[in-house]
Design a protein around this motif. Structure first.
Motif, mmCIF file in Angstrom:
data_model
loop_
_atom_site.group_PDB
_atom_site.id
_atom_site.type_symbol
_atom_site.label_atom_id
_atom_site.label_comp_id
_atom_site.label_asym_id
_atom_site.label_seq_id
_atom_site.Cartn_x
_atom_site.Cartn_y
_atom_site.Cartn_z
ATOM 1 N N TRP A 18 0.908 -1.049 -0.016
ATOM 2 C CA TRP A 18 -0.074 0.016 0.103
ATOM 3 C C TRP A 18 0.754 1.319 -0.157
ATOM 4 O O TRP A 18 0.580 2.251 -0.877
ATOM 5 C CB TRP A 18 -0.911 -0.014 1.142
ATOM 6 C CG TRP A 18 -1.637 1.118 1.343
ATOM 7 C CD1 TRP A 18 -2.898 1.840 0.843
ATOM 8 C CD2 TRP A 18 -1.395 2.305 2.348
ATOM 9 N NE1 TRP A 18 -3.166 2.940 1.509
ATOM 10 C CE2 TRP A 18 -2.213 3.265 2.236
ATOM 11 C CE3 TRP A 18 -0.465 2.290 3.518
ATOM 12 C CZ2 TRP A 18 -2.468 4.261 3.165
ATOM 13 C CZ3 TRP A 18 -0.345 3.298 4.218
ATOM 14 C CH2 TRP A 18 -1.427 4.402 4.348
ATOM 15 N N GLY A 29 -2.355 4.371 -5.665
ATOM 16 C CA GLY A 29 -2.429 4.053 -4.237
ATOM 17 C C GLY A 29 -3.536 4.984 -3.843
ATOM 18 O O GLY A 29 -3.555 6.293 -3.916
ATOM 19 N N ALA A 30 -4.389 4.326 -2.948
ATOM 20 C CA ALA A 30 -5.405 5.066 -2.184
ATOM 21 C C ALA A 30 -4.978 5.295 -0.713
ATOM 22 O O ALA A 30 -5.186 4.375 -0.052
ATOM 23 C CB ALA A 30 -7.020 4.317 -2.220
ATOM 24 N N ASP A 32 -7.076 6.266 1.448
ATOM 25 C CA ASP A 32 -8.080 6.038 2.258
ATOM 26 C C ASP A 32 -8.191 4.456 2.905
ATOM 27 O O ASP A 32 -8.758 4.253 3.779
ATOM 28 C CB ASP A 32 -9.605 6.152 1.624
ATOM 29 C CG ASP A 32 -9.677 7.574 1.312
ATOM 30 O OD1 ASP A 32 -9.390 8.386 2.247
ATOM 31 O OD2 ASP A 32 -10.575 8.078 0.708
ATOM 32 N N GLU A 33 -7.125 3.784 2.324
ATOM 33 C CA GLU A 33 -7.111 2.458 2.563
ATOM 34 C C GLU A 33 -6.174 2.205 3.870
ATOM 35 O O GLU A 33 -5.919 1.284 4.523
ATOM 36 C CB GLU A 33 -6.435 1.436 1.486
ATOM 37 C CG GLU A 33 -7.278 1.301 0.263
ATOM 38 C CD GLU A 33 -6.680 0.246 -0.537
ATOM 39 O OE1 GLU A 33 -5.663 -0.661 -0.175
ATOM 40 O OE2 GLU A 33 -7.076 0.234 -1.672
ATOM 41 N N HIS A 35 -7.089 2.920 6.832
ATOM 42 C CA HIS A 35 -7.632 2.140 7.684
ATOM 43 C C HIS A 35 -7.604 0.662 7.641
ATOM 44 O O HIS A 35 -8.048 0.202 8.738
ATOM 45 C CB HIS A 35 -9.250 2.616 7.782
ATOM 46 C CG HIS A 35 -9.516 4.025 8.199
ATOM 47 N ND1 HIS A 35 -9.463 4.571 9.493
ATOM 48 C CD2 HIS A 35 -9.765 5.040 7.457
ATOM 49 C CE1 HIS A 35 -9.509 5.647 9.419
ATOM 50 N NE2 HIS A 35 -9.893 6.279 8.295
ATOM 51 N N ARG A 36 -7.425 0.209 6.762
ATOM 52 C CA ARG A 36 -7.339 -1.106 6.571
ATOM 53 C C ARG A 36 -5.891 -1.830 7.288
ATOM 54 O O ARG A 36 -6.035 -2.969 7.786
ATOM 55 C CB ARG A 36 -7.034 -1.565 5.114
ATOM 56 C CG ARG A 36 -6.613 -3.023 5.008
ATOM 57 C CD ARG A 36 -6.497 -2.992 3.404
ATOM 58 N NE ARG A 36 -7.353 -3.679 2.724
ATOM 59 C CZ ARG A 36 -7.157 -3.936 1.499
ATOM 60 N NH1 ARG A 36 -6.318 -3.658 0.845
ATOM 61 N NH2 ARG A 36 -8.395 -4.441 0.901
ATOM 62 N N TYR A 37 -5.001 -0.824 7.621
ATOM 63 C CA TYR A 37 -3.704 -1.343 8.360
ATOM 64 C C TYR A 37 -3.553 -0.652 9.598
ATOM 65 O O TYR A 37 -2.828 -1.115 10.395
ATOM 66 C CB TYR A 37 -2.628 -1.012 7.326
ATOM 67 C CG TYR A 37 -2.699 -1.627 5.969
ATOM 68 C CD1 TYR A 37 -2.727 -3.091 5.647
ATOM 69 C CD2 TYR A 37 -3.154 -0.964 4.965
ATOM 70 C CE1 TYR A 37 -2.708 -3.620 4.510
ATOM 71 C CE2 TYR A 37 -3.337 -1.467 3.590
ATOM 72 C CZ TYR A 37 -3.196 -2.913 3.364
ATOM 73 O OH TYR A 37 -3.344 -3.273 2.216
ATOM 74 N N ARG A 59 -2.342 10.025 8.415
ATOM 75 C CA ARG A 59 -2.903 10.383 6.781
ATOM 76 C C ARG A 59 -2.083 11.393 6.187
ATOM 77 O O ARG A 59 -1.526 11.203 5.202
ATOM 78 C CB ARG A 59 -4.444 10.725 6.896
ATOM 79 C CG ARG A 59 -4.957 11.273 5.415
ATOM 80 C CD ARG A 59 -6.306 11.548 5.690
ATOM 81 N NE ARG A 59 -7.282 10.640 6.100
ATOM 82 C CZ ARG A 59 -7.680 9.844 5.228
ATOM 83 N NH1 ARG A 59 -7.623 9.737 3.810
ATOM 84 N NH2 ARG A 59 -8.658 8.853 5.705
ATOM 85 N N ARG A 127 -4.918 -4.620 13.415
ATOM 86 C CA ARG A 127 -4.414 -3.141 12.808
ATOM 87 C C ARG A 127 -3.217 -2.673 13.793
ATOM 88 O O ARG A 127 -3.247 -3.062 14.713
ATOM 89 C CB ARG A 127 -5.571 -2.289 12.726
ATOM 90 C CG ARG A 127 -6.722 -2.745 11.584
ATOM 91 C CD ARG A 127 -7.483 -1.593 11.259
ATOM 92 N NE ARG A 127 -8.252 -1.031 12.596
ATOM 93 C CZ ARG A 127 -9.001 -0.059 12.715
ATOM 94 N NH1 ARG A 127 -9.045 0.702 11.793
ATOM 95 N NH2 ARG A 127 -9.717 0.115 14.079
#
Length: 142
Positions: A18, A29-30, A32-33, A35-37, A59, A127
């Motif tokens: 990511w 690459g987003a 907003d991802e 939060h996934r990690y 962020r 996470r």
């Protein structure tokens, strides 16, 4: 190693991919991802200094990557990968290509730098809650 001692390896492979993709315009690459990690209260501590605390600070930390870096490539296999409960230690090499050839990330060859990074991660509910890292410019050492 059996699967129980490497339950987070996919999380870290995904997170490093990511980060790399944030700098790759073609892959787009987003941010907003994140939060996934990363957990909402996560923090990054580099060389003993808090670089970012909380998801909005993280962020902002990662949003500047596409502006500063043309390329971020975490090399695999990792030099060291150890899990102990919800703690993960990863030692890896990372290649960073800066967009401004005069800008050096730490020191060394401007425009292209390779580092050996050691990070200690804390993970909760799948996470990352904390990353403590140190890095050194690689100078031909293995």
């Amino acid at each position: 190693m059996d699967a129980t001692t490497e339950r987070y390896r996919d999380l870290f492979r995904g997170m490093y991919t990511w980060i790399s993709d944030l700098c790759d315009a073609e892959k787009g690459g987003a941010i907003d991802e994140i939060h996934r990690y990363w957990a909402d209260d996560a923090r990054i501590v580099t060389f003993g200094r808090v670089k970012a605390a909380g998801i909005e600070a993280l962020r902002k930390h990662f949003e500047v990557f596409p502006e500063l870096y043309e390329k971020v490539e975490v090399r695999e296999p990792f030099c060291t990968y150890l899990e102990a409960g919800d703690r993960v230690v990863i030692e890896h090499d990372i290649l960073i290509g800066t967009r401004d050839g005069d800008h050096a990330v730490i020191a060394g060859e401007a425009g292209r730098e390779e580092f050996r990074v050691t990070s200690i991660f804390s993970v909760l509910d799948g996470r990352i809650t904390e990353m403590r890292e140190v890095a050194a410019v690689k100078a031909g050492d293995d």
